[in-house]
Design an enzyme around this catalytic site. Structure first.
Site, PDB file in Angstrom:
ATOM      1  N   HIS A   1       0.844  -1.203   0.000  1.00 17.48           N
ATOM      2  CA  HIS A   1       0.000   0.000   0.000  1.00 17.48           C
ATOM      3  C   HIS A   1       0.880   1.254   0.000  1.00 17.48           C
ATOM      4  O   HIS A   1       0.730   2.131  -0.853  1.00 17.48           O
ATOM      5  CB  HIS A   1      -0.920  -0.037   1.226  1.00 17.48           C
ATOM      6  N   GLU A   2       1.809   1.313   0.950  1.00 23.72           N
ATOM      7  CA  GLU A   2       2.638   2.514   1.086  1.00 23.72           C
ATOM      8  C   GLU A   2       3.596   2.658  -0.095  1.00 23.72           C
ATOM      9  O   GLU A   2       3.854   3.765  -0.556  1.00 23.72           O
ATOM     10  CB  GLU A   2       3.416   2.483   2.412  1.00 23.72           C
TER      11      GLU A   2
ATOM     12  N   HIS B   1       1.919   4.195  -3.012  1.00 24.40           N
ATOM     13  CA  HIS B   1       1.857   5.667  -2.921  1.00 24.40           C
ATOM     14  C   HIS B   1       3.117   6.291  -3.543  1.00 24.40           C
ATOM     15  O   HIS B   1       3.045   7.365  -4.125  1.00 24.40           O
ATOM     16  CB  HIS B   1       1.729   6.138  -1.467  1.00 24.40           C
TER      17      HIS B   1
ATOM     18  N   HIS C   1      -5.453   6.822  -2.706  1.00 21.74           N
ATOM     19  CA  HIS C   1      -6.373   5.836  -2.140  1.00 21.74           C
ATOM     20  C   HIS C   1      -7.493   5.476  -3.107  1.00 21.74           C
ATOM     21  O   HIS C   1      -7.949   6.295  -3.890  1.00 21.74           O
ATOM     22  CB  HIS C   1      -6.982   6.360  -0.833  1.00 21.74           C
ATOM     23  N   CYS C   2      -7.928   4.247  -2.988  1.00 19.56           N
ATOM     24  CA  CYS C   2      -8.970   3.711  -3.865  1.00 19.56           C
ATOM     25  C   CYS C   2     -10.324   3.806  -3.157  1.00 19.56           C
ATOM     26  O   CYS C   2     -10.454   3.407  -2.005  1.00 19.56           O
ATOM     27  CB  CYS C   2      -8.639   2.256  -4.177  1.00 19.56           C
TER      28      CYS C   2
ATOM     29  N   CYS D   1     -10.025  -3.111  -1.979  1.00 20.60           N
ATOM     30  CA  CYS D   1      -8.718  -3.031  -2.637  1.00 20.60           C
ATOM     31  C   CYS D   1      -7.660  -2.749  -1.575  1.00 20.60           C
ATOM     32  O   CYS D   1      -7.946  -2.090  -0.565  1.00 20.60           O
ATOM     33  CB  CYS D   1      -8.797  -1.883  -3.647  1.00 20.60           C
TER      34      CYS D   1
ATOM     35  N   CYS E   1      -7.494  -3.571  -7.107  1.00 15.99           N
ATOM     36  CA  CYS E   1      -8.644  -3.638  -8.013  1.00 15.99           C
ATOM     37  C   CYS E   1      -8.189  -3.313  -9.442  1.00 15.99           C
ATOM     38  O   CYS E   1      -7.029  -2.948  -9.662  1.00 15.99           O
ATOM     39  CB  CYS E   1      -9.697  -2.648  -7.534  1.00 15.99           C
TER      40      CYS E   1
HETATM   41 ZN   LIG Z   1      -8.283  -0.045  -6.048  1.00 10.83          ZN
HETATM   42 ZN   LIG Z   2      -2.436   5.237   2.218  1.00  6.65          ZN
END
Ligand SMILES: [Zn+2]
Ligand SMILES: [Zn+2]
Length: 311
Positions: free
Chosen positions: A214-215, A218, A224-225, A230, A249
């Site tokens: 996740h990070e 970025h 963000h989704c 996701c 996703c």
């Molecule tokens: Zn997503």
């Molecule tokens: Zn984040």
């Protein structure tokens, strides 16, 4: 302003145009019943507190994000302090997971002992646990960033704080400098004085792996989704991050593919192998269904066989 749920049309538009893409990518960008819309946020969830408007594929491209190139193409992980066996996610597995997820060369730098790093630390005024000051870490990483690095990410089991007025922070990054630091300390139940439980090591690897991708996403300019369940969904608390899947996703797959240009089916086959090894059976089954949808069963099986021994 409250968060507005995207509708089906907005979700489809956010994925962006698949025409002109290779057959594999076109199929991979079709949600085809395997992606649930993100449900409306509860009162304590991320989107209730931060009503984000989302980032479509086309908005992402227009933002001119950093992309790996011939010169800068390696993801580096810098462990800071100890990763005690049994109490921390193994560095080699985190590396393997990030390498599979981004389909990029990912390397772990030699561990930096805190005693050698001359970072500002404090005792948290409330909990009394040790914390490291994140701006110091980012300054240190900036000096150490290798020539061929796309980004350099500090990872640590120490708790972090960004400023003396803050209680703590999970992580902090500078996109422009291509450095970031993330703590896994608060993903350990023992941090809150709770028992670790029998599946604890698997849980810690799953949580840490999710935070790491996740990070790191970025760092590629992915925001963000808000479209589907996701790994890029924002999260305000542990239950919310635990509810996120490990995969992305189609909106975020399109962005990643635009940045990195991997073979989508091969990437899924490598991820399937990893989930299988790590015992993430839900992710393994999901990835299998995805590969089956993209390639058909026989070709999917054949690709997974070929991926064996070639992680
Ligand atoms: Zn997503
Ligand atoms: Zn984040």
């Amino acid at each position: 302003m409250a968060f507005e749920m995207p509708n089906t049309k907005q979700r489809t538009e956010a994925i962006g145009p698949a025409e002109g893409s290779a057959q594999d990518l076109r199929k991979a960008l079709d949600p085809a019943g395997q992606f649930e819309p993100l449900p409306p946020p509860g009162p304590h969830d991320w989107l209730a507190a931060h009503p984000e408007s989302g980032q479509s594929f086309e908005q992402f491209v227009r933002s001119r994000p950093n992309r790996p190139d011939a010169k800068r193409h390696v993801i580096y992980l810098q462990p800071l302090g100890d990763f005690p066996v049994g109490k921390a996610p193994p560095e080699n597995l985190l590396r393997e997971y990030a390498a599979a997820w981004f389909a990029m060369d990912t390397r772990v730098l030699p561990r930096l002992a805190l005693s050698d790093a001359s970072l500002t630390t404090r005792r948290n005024p409330t909990t009394q646990n040790r914390q490291l000051l994140t701006p110091d870490i980012l300054a240190l990483l900036k000096k150490k960033i290798p020539e061929d690095a796309f980004c350099l990410l500090g990872i640590t089991m120490e708790d972090l704080y960004p400023d003396p007025s803050w209680n703590f922070v999970f992580g902090q990054a500078s996109l422009r400098e291509r450095v970031g630091v993330y703590s896994f300390a608060r993903y350990d139940p023992a941090f809150y004085g709770r028992p670790r439980g029998p599946d604890y090591e698997k849980t810690l690897l799953r949580r840490s792996g999710k935070v790491l991708v996740h990070e790191t996403a970025h760092m590629f300019g992915l925001q963000h989704c808000i479209y589907f369940r996701c790994v890029l969904n924002g999260s305000n608390h542990l239950a919310e991050s635990d509810a996120r899947p490990m995969h992305e996703c189609p909106v975020d797959l399109h962005k990643l593919h635009y940045s990195i240009g991997f073979d989508v089916a091969k990437r899924y086959a490598t991820l399937l192998r990893f989930s299988d090894k790590a015992g993430f059976t839900d992710e393994r089954d999901w990835t299998w269904a995805r590969l089956d949808w993209i390639l058909g069963e026989a070709a999917a099986r054949e690709l997974i066989e070929r991926t064996a021994g070639n992680p």
